[in-house]
Scaffold this active site. Structure first.
Site, mmCIF file in Angstrom:
data_model
loop_
_atom_site.group_PDB
_atom_site.id
_atom_site.type_symbol
_atom_site.label_atom_id
_atom_site.label_comp_id
_atom_site.label_asym_id
_atom_site.label_seq_id
_atom_site.Cartn_x
_atom_site.Cartn_y
_atom_site.Cartn_z
ATOM 1 N N SER A 192 -9.619 1.427 3.139
ATOM 2 C CA SER A 192 -8.848 2.252 2.219
ATOM 3 C C SER A 192 -7.769 1.491 1.448
ATOM 4 C CB SER A 192 -8.166 3.387 3.009
ATOM 5 O OG SER A 192 -7.280 2.837 3.991
ATOM 6 N N LYS B 159 0.836 -1.201 0.000
ATOM 7 C CA LYS B 159 0.000 0.000 0.000
ATOM 8 C C LYS B 159 0.866 1.245 0.000
ATOM 9 C CE LYS B 159 -3.938 1.926 2.614
ATOM 10 N NZ LYS B 159 -4.800 1.711 3.811
ATOM 11 N N SER C 137 -9.740 -1.233 7.316
ATOM 12 C CA SER C 137 -9.285 -0.988 5.949
ATOM 13 C C SER C 137 -8.538 -2.146 5.300
ATOM 14 C CB SER C 137 -8.403 0.262 5.903
ATOM 15 O OG SER C 137 -9.181 1.407 6.150
#
Length: 467
Positions: free
Chosen positions: A135, A60, A159
């Protein structure tokens, strides 16, 4: 450790060449899934050997890396390359993994759909008209699309688990302090965790085992030994016995308005756990309905403090202006998107004079109450809890425009972050062709028990997990 990890032969067979072939086939970049913000086609292992030698991974874009930019999905950090690397990323490299790219995300990890990225929304590999969750949607999409078998995400209120549920893969949030946060760009420091996505339970466990453990660079990282986390194989059988395991079913996570199709899949999963020898017991966590409002006071409050550093002076975007005050204002106005701005304003409000006691201090007291309820339930002899991961399957891009409605998609996940306990999601079925996730939660530092139960359920469900 390497002998345990090398048991995953299928993972070893997923080479960098396979990753790039899949990336090109499914269009992992901006012209397709938009799952990646930066890639490195020349990446190769940085060590000669290791338990993940040659295995491609994705990370990420809020985890600092030396070889690729770290933008947090924001114009504020566009093109920024960190001078140091996150501990979790370094440990992947030291295990022989090959970092092929950085994945798209909601800006500064603020979102539940991966639509808030400054670089456009991520698309769900199973249906490009739908969101992958957020996210950490880019990492989830990269795993679900078959580009990588393991990817790192971050968790503040669900997330990793919610995108795992939306994309039909496994996502694990460890105990707060189990994995170092060094190099993770801070959103809400008391809630943030580095988490792992995997195509199956063993892959996710393998990734977690590699990155977990004490770190001298992170004072909040617990000095607790990491036990074997990869579930042992049970001979040639698909079924792993769970005799003696007590699994709690919290009534607050199964309300009358829960989608009955999701409830059916959860009941089927619980029935399989009973068939494996586990006992299912009804329990209560009465403060659960307070979790979302508590989370959306504490998280924005910490975000308003953490994001104050992006002022145009030290690094990142700087707007040209005639005076310092105007430069601050224009830099932050141009650099931050709508959702980040909303949360900064909310956080600043609840921390302001006259409102601190009424909102932030009270929210912290309720957070302690929520954590105490988990402790009391586990003290009664319950080893794990099982719940739905999300109240709905993946929704369509642009379908949810009300911020409060979006926040409610975290209703079943934020409690684990508030309490600091480990939790994970795994596929348990489908609704209208889209995946449904089931969630396990465990006491602090009991990831091994949680992963063993998840692996047993995975084997018992078999193909049903994707039907």
């Amino acid at each position: 450790m390497s002998e345990r990890l090398e048991e995953s032969e299928a993972l070893d067979a997923h080479t960098v060449a396979h990753a790039w072939s899949a990336y090109d086939r499914v269009k992992g970049g901006a012209d397709g899934l938009n799952a990646f913000l930066a890639i490195d086609r020349d990446a190769s292992p940085m060590v000669a050997e290791g338990p993940l030698h040659g295995v491609p991974v994705a990370v990420k874009d809020n985890l600092a890396t030396l070889t690729l930019p770290t933008t947090c999905g924001s114009r504020m950090l566009e093109g920024y390359v960190s001078p140091f690397e996150a501990t979790a990323v370094r440990r992947l490299r030291e295990a022989g993994a090959v970092l092929i790219g950085k994945t798209n995300m909601d800006e500064f990890a603020m979102g539940s759909s991966s639509e808030n990225s400054a670089y456009g929304p991520v698309r769900n590999p199973l249906d490009h008209s739908r969101v992958p969750g957020g996210s950490s949607g880019g990492s989830a999409a990269a795993v679900a699309a078959g580009i990588v078998r393991i990817a790192l995400g971050s968790e503040t209120g669900g997330s990793v688990r919610q995108p795992a549920a939306f994309c039909g893969i496994v996502g694990v949030k460890p105990t707060y302090g189990r994995v170092s946060r060094y190099g993770l760009v801070a959103y809400a420091s008391s809630l943030d965790n580095v988490g792992v996505f995997g195509r199956c339970v063993r892959d996710a466990a393998l990734g977690l085992e590699v990155i977990a453990g004490p770190d001298r660079f992170d004072a909040t990282c617990a000095d607790v030994p990491v036990p074997p986390l990869v579930p042992a194989r049970n001979g040639q059988s698909r079924h792993m016995p769970l005799t003696g395991l007590v699994i709690g079913k919290p009534r607050e996570y199964f309300p009358e308005n829960l989608d009955p199709r999701i409830a059916v899949h959860c009941e089927r999963a619980l029935a399989r756990l009973v068939e494996l020898g586990a006992e299912v017991r009804d329990v209560s966590l009465p403060s659960t309905d307070l979790a979302v409002p508590v989370y959306y006071i504490i998280a924005p409050a910490e975000a308003s403090s953490n994001l104050a550093r992006y002022d145009g002076v030290r690094y990142g975007l700087r707007a040209e202006a005639a005076d310092l005050g105007t430069m601050y204002e224009q830099t932050r106005s141009r650099g931050f998107g709508t959702e980040v701005t909303r949360r900064i304003l909310l956080g600043t409000y609840v921390l302001s004079a006259g409102y601190y006691d009424a909102y932030y201090k009270r929210a912290q007291a309720v957070r302690a109450l929520i954590a105490d309820e988990f402790t009391r339930v586990f003290a009664t002899g319950v080893h794990l809890l099982f719940t739905p991961t999300a109240p709905s399957p993946a929704f369509r891009i642009g379908e949810v425009s009300d911020p409060y409605e979006m926040y409610l998609s975290d209703i079943y996940t934020v409690t684990a972050n508030l309490a600091g306990i480990p939790a994970m999601s795994q596929p348990i079925g489908r609704v209208d062709g889209m995946p449904v996730g089931g969630q396990f939660m465990a006491p602090h530092f009991e990831e091994a028990i949680m992963l063993r139960a998840a692996a047993a359920l995975e084997g018992a469900l078999g193909a049903e997990a994707h039907q």
